[in-house]
Design a protein around this motif. Structure first.
Motif, mmCIF file in Angstrom:
data_model
loop_
_atom_site.group_PDB
_atom_site.id
_atom_site.type_symbol
_atom_site.label_atom_id
_atom_site.label_comp_id
_atom_site.label_asym_id
_atom_site.label_seq_id
_atom_site.Cartn_x
_atom_site.Cartn_y
_atom_site.Cartn_z
ATOM 1 N N TYR A 22 0.840 -1.320 0.024
ATOM 2 C CA TYR A 22 0.168 -0.289 0.052
ATOM 3 C C TYR A 22 0.882 1.187 0.013
ATOM 4 O O TYR A 22 0.539 2.120 -0.586
ATOM 5 C CB TYR A 22 -1.024 -0.142 1.191
ATOM 6 C CG TYR A 22 -1.936 1.259 1.138
ATOM 7 C CD1 TYR A 22 -3.085 1.078 0.410
ATOM 8 C CD2 TYR A 22 -1.533 2.409 1.976
ATOM 9 C CE1 TYR A 22 -3.826 2.345 0.424
ATOM 10 C CE2 TYR A 22 -2.500 3.415 2.022
ATOM 11 C CZ TYR A 22 -3.576 3.310 1.184
ATOM 12 O OH TYR A 22 -4.346 4.337 1.324
ATOM 13 N N GLN A 57 -6.162 0.336 -2.534
ATOM 14 C CA GLN A 57 -6.834 -0.290 -1.453
ATOM 15 C C GLN A 57 -7.001 -1.919 -1.976
ATOM 16 O O GLN A 57 -6.975 -2.761 -0.901
ATOM 17 C CB GLN A 57 -8.185 0.399 -1.385
ATOM 18 C CG GLN A 57 -8.243 1.497 -0.745
ATOM 19 C CD GLN A 57 -7.721 1.486 0.801
ATOM 20 O OE1 GLN A 57 -6.882 1.950 1.124
ATOM 21 N NE2 GLN A 57 -8.516 0.555 1.535
ATOM 22 N N PHE A 60 -3.851 -3.794 -1.304
ATOM 23 C CA PHE A 60 -3.508 -3.949 0.287
ATOM 24 C C PHE A 60 -4.288 -5.388 0.597
ATOM 25 O O PHE A 60 -3.929 -6.204 1.204
ATOM 26 C CB PHE A 60 -4.002 -2.648 0.954
ATOM 27 C CG PHE A 60 -4.085 -3.006 2.291
ATOM 28 C CD1 PHE A 60 -2.970 -3.194 3.169
ATOM 29 C CD2 PHE A 60 -5.433 -3.506 2.969
ATOM 30 C CE1 PHE A 60 -3.009 -3.544 4.342
ATOM 31 C CE2 PHE A 60 -5.238 -3.608 4.468
ATOM 32 C CZ PHE A 60 -4.179 -3.644 5.326
ATOM 33 N N THR A 115 -10.984 -3.057 -1.199
ATOM 34 C CA THR A 115 -10.008 -3.848 -0.054
ATOM 35 C C THR A 115 -10.794 -5.303 -0.173
ATOM 36 O O THR A 115 -10.014 -6.147 -0.208
ATOM 37 C CB THR A 115 -9.974 -3.013 1.243
ATOM 38 O OG1 THR A 115 -9.703 -1.842 1.043
ATOM 39 C CG2 THR A 115 -9.336 -4.190 2.234
#
Length: 134
Positions: A22, A57, A60, A115
């Protein structure tokens, strides 16, 4: 002893791996100057920043699941499901508290969805990579 240490390192590898991915993507986004692009007289820098932040995101979420699953000494498929569930739970919890404290934010909703999507995609990758761990 070696497998015990790898089990202990699994959550730390998830957190550190996801944070490094990230941060690298965020630094890359800030390093590129997207603020001055024009399309039909309209500045699209903000749209590009939003899209790249959503991609960060998703990266990540995927890196969190992938690094933890690879670090685990066995049962990678189960570990990937647990880590994806954990990311989903934390994302939805933060979304709830964000909405309760600051009101509705469509951009934050997109970040949470990205995410969770990245975590699910990494979970699917682990399931394809380790088919023997049923």
């Amino acid at each position: 002893m070696k497998s015990t240490l790898r089990w202990i390192a699994t959550p730390f590898a998830s957190i550190i791996g996801g944070a490094i991915v990230y941060l690298l993507i965020s630094i890359w986004i800030k390093g590129n100057n997207y603020g001055f692009q024009m399309y039909n007289g309209m500045e699209v820098g903000n749209i590009t920043d939003i899209i790249l932040a959503i991609c960060a995101q998703a990266a990540f979420g995927g890196a969190f699941v992938l690094f933890g699953s690879i670090t685990a000494p066995s049962h990678q498929r189960i570990v990937s499901i647990v880590l994806a569930s954990f990311v989903g739970f934390l994302s939805l919890t933060s979304l709830f508290f964000s909405f309760a404290g600051y009101g509705f934010s469509f951009l934050y909703l997109l970040h949470v969805a990205a995410t969770i999507t990245g975590a699910i995609m990494a979970c699917r990758h682990v399931h394809e990579e380790y088919p023997q761990d049923a």
